[in-house]
Structures are given as C-alpha cells and as structure tokens.
Scaffold this active site. Structure first.
Site, mmCIF file in Angstrom:
data_model
loop_
_atom_site.group_PDB
_atom_site.id
_atom_site.type_symbol
_atom_site.label_atom_id
_atom_site.label_comp_id
_atom_site.label_asym_id
_atom_site.label_seq_id
_atom_site.Cartn_x
_atom_site.Cartn_y
_atom_site.Cartn_z
ATOM 1 N N ARG A 1 -3.258 25.409 88.563
ATOM 2 C CA ARG A 1 -2.958 24.273 89.454
ATOM 3 C C ARG A 1 -1.563 24.380 90.050
ATOM 4 O O ARG A 1 -0.856 23.399 90.222
ATOM 5 C CB ARG A 1 -3.088 22.934 88.716
ATOM 6 C CG ARG A 1 -4.315 22.753 87.878
ATOM 7 C CD ARG A 1 -5.569 22.657 88.689
ATOM 8 N NE ARG A 1 -5.673 21.414 89.442
ATOM 9 C CZ ARG A 1 -6.737 21.076 90.160
ATOM 10 N NH1 ARG A 1 -7.791 21.894 90.194
ATOM 11 N NH2 ARG A 1 -6.767 19.952 90.840
ATOM 12 N N ASP B 1 -3.656 30.330 108.455
ATOM 13 C CA ASP B 1 -2.399 30.465 107.717
ATOM 14 C C ASP B 1 -2.199 29.229 106.846
ATOM 15 O O ASP B 1 -2.013 28.132 107.361
ATOM 16 C CB ASP B 1 -1.232 30.631 108.688
ATOM 17 C CG ASP B 1 0.026 31.186 108.019
ATOM 18 O OD1 ASP B 1 0.176 30.992 106.798
ATOM 19 O OD2 ASP B 1 0.852 31.794 108.719
ATOM 20 N N CYS C 1 3.783 32.785 100.901
ATOM 21 C CA CYS C 1 2.774 33.290 101.828
ATOM 22 C C CYS C 1 1.884 34.376 101.231
ATOM 23 O O CYS C 1 0.660 34.348 101.391
ATOM 24 C CB CYS C 1 3.412 33.789 103.116
ATOM 25 S SG CYS C 1 4.430 35.285 102.955
ATOM 26 N N HIS D 1 6.026 38.242 106.305
ATOM 27 C CA HIS D 1 5.037 37.169 106.177
ATOM 28 C C HIS D 1 3.646 37.797 106.156
ATOM 29 O O HIS D 1 3.422 38.853 106.728
ATOM 30 C CB HIS D 1 5.161 36.197 107.356
ATOM 31 C CG HIS D 1 4.197 35.047 107.303
ATOM 32 N ND1 HIS D 1 4.158 34.176 106.243
ATOM 33 C CD2 HIS D 1 3.236 34.628 108.175
ATOM 34 C CE1 HIS D 1 3.210 33.266 106.466
ATOM 35 N NE2 HIS D 1 2.638 33.529 107.621
ATOM 36 N N GLU E 1 5.295 26.825 97.530
ATOM 37 C CA GLU E 1 6.398 26.730 96.563
ATOM 38 C C GLU E 1 6.875 28.104 96.136
ATOM 39 O O GLU E 1 6.139 29.091 96.219
ATOM 40 C CB GLU E 1 5.986 25.871 95.358
ATOM 41 C CG GLU E 1 4.649 26.258 94.717
ATOM 42 C CD GLU E 1 4.784 26.933 93.347
ATOM 43 O OE1 GLU E 1 5.742 27.713 93.172
ATOM 44 O OE2 GLU E 1 3.920 26.703 92.498
#
Length: 272
Positions: free
Chosen positions: A76, A132, A81, A118, A51
């Site tokens: 939570r 990943d 990435c 990334h 997210e």
C-alpha cells in the site's frame, strides 16, 4: 511490438491484477479501449501516491515488476516515475493493452535533464496515447501522442510537439519533458533510477515527499515537514507538522503506514 520490453520478471497473474484493481478502486474493464485507459489512469492517480520515501527510509528501489507489486499493491505504498509507470505498464498489459516504455528528459526551465530522467508510457489503441501516473502534477487523463495543437485536460492545456525525432510535452505553455519515441525495457532505466536515488544532486534526495490527487482535482502533499493542501485553482494551505504528527499524517492522508519517519524531514521538496 516486443512486449518483453515493457516488463522484467514474471508478468502479473489474474490474482495480482484483481488485487491491483482493488488497490485503485476499479472493477476489471470489459475491454482494452480509450475509455478504460482513462478510467485506469484517473483512478491510479487518486489512489496511489507519488512519493520518494524509500530514498529517505534507506530502502532499495528495485525495478522489477514483482518487487514493485509487493511495494505498491501489497504494501500500500507509492513510488516515483520508474516504479509507478513500470508497474502500471504491467497492469495495462495484463488487461490486454499494447504498451511501450518511453524515456523522457524532464525540463528544468528551458533545459531538459539527462536521458532516462523520466519513464512514461505509450499505449497503442486506434491511435497512440501517452499515459503517465508518475509525474506528480500532470494530466489527469491520457494524451494523444499524434495530435498536434492543444488538448484540454482537467489539469490544464497540453500539447505534444515534435522536436526533431523527439516529442516535447507541454503543460499550459511550460515544457514538462522531452520524450524519446523508441521503446525501452524497464531494466534500461535502472542506472538513472540509481542516480536519482543516491546522488546528492538528485532532486529526490532533497527531502521526503508524498503527494496524491484529491477527488476534486486538487492535491494533498507532505513535503518535508509541511502538509500542503492545493486547491484545483492553485490556492494552497500549508501547515507545519511536528515529528509526532507526521507518521499519523502519512497514514491518514495517504494510507502509508511507516514504522519510522523518513530521514531529513526538513525543507520542502519540489514537484508536488
């Protein structure tokens, strides 16, 4: 290998490791081996959403292990990435795995994006593995970095192919990202992370998005104001949600309790 290159700040202690494993619903593995790595990755993908909500909630994205632990485990939440793989590396190290942070360039069609676009993980066991948990739709299980030729995964057929001194990771014939095999520190990703969080050209600025793997291998995604359920065969059910429904959907679908809606709940974000 310089393990200091894989984390910033104080490493995870035993209490934090237990809390992290509880967050993803796994017991502590008996040994740091390929089976444990696969179980950890699959459980993480099913428990922790991919997210970009911090960007749309005006929250800072802090690439330090302790801050990431507070957000993802204590709070939570999920992340993108740099956050997800950055913290997952710390968990793996605390469990006895040898981990390096790798920089990737995400493909947009046939062109790779900028360096440090990334963050992925190299895990050295009897052979090197690519782990990943921060790329949205991707392999459910770790991939062998040194194997050439197709590798079957529940999410499709993957190949890891040399490109000069670099490595191209391909899913079902479509290039996903190009990896630099050199190890980096988490702090090396801070400038590009800042760009991803702040630039109007960043894909993460387009709309808020939250996505998680479902037990059957599909995905549930909130993208802008749309709730998208994707079946393992690629079929999609899309529902437009009103603002009053969105906060409840974040909590019900992802366990993400928000005090307010993210900014710009319009359109549909990519990469879910």
């Amino acid at each position: 290998m310089d393990h200091s290159a894989t984390a910033s700040g104080r490493p995870l202690d035993a209490r934090q490791v237990d809390a992290y494993l509880d967050r993803i619903g796994l017991a502590r593995p008996e040994r740091a081996d390929a089976a444990a790595l696969a179980a950890l990755q699959r459980a993480h993908l099913g428990a922790v959403p991919f997210e970009n909500l911090s960007i749309h909630l005006d929250e800072p994205v802090v690439l330090e292990v302790q801050a990431l632990f507070e957000k993802i485990v204590t709070g939570r939440r999920g992340g993108f990435c740099y956050e997800l793989n950055g913290l997952f590396a710390a968990l793996l190290e605390a469990l006895g795995f040898r981990v390096s942070l790798l920089a990737g360039r995400v493909f947009d069609g046939e062109r790779p994006g900028p360096p440090f676009d990334h963050l992925a993980l190299r895990v050295d066991l009897d052979e090197p593995w690519l782990a990943d948990v921060g790329f949205g739709r991707f392999s459910l299980l770790p991939l062998r970095l040194d194997r050439r030729g197709p590798q079957d995964d529940p999410a499709g057929a993957f190949t890891v192919a040399p490109y000069g001194d670099l490595l191209d990771v391909v899913q079902d014939g479509s290039p996903q990202y190009r990896l630099d095999p050199r190890p980096y520190a988490l702090a090396d990703f801070v400038p590009t992370c800042w760009w991803q969080a702040t630039s109007p050209d960043s894909p993460f600025r387009r709309a808020p998005m939250c996505s998680r793997l479902t037990p059957d291998g599909g995905r549930t995604t909130l993208s802008g104001g749309r709730l998208i359920r994707t079946a393992p065969d690629g079929g999609r059910d899309v529902r437009e949600l009103g603002e009053a429904e969105l906060l409840a959907a974040y909590a019900a679908e992802f366990g993400v309790e928000l005090k307010r809606l993210p900014n710009a709940v319009v359109g549909e974000a990519g990469a879910a």
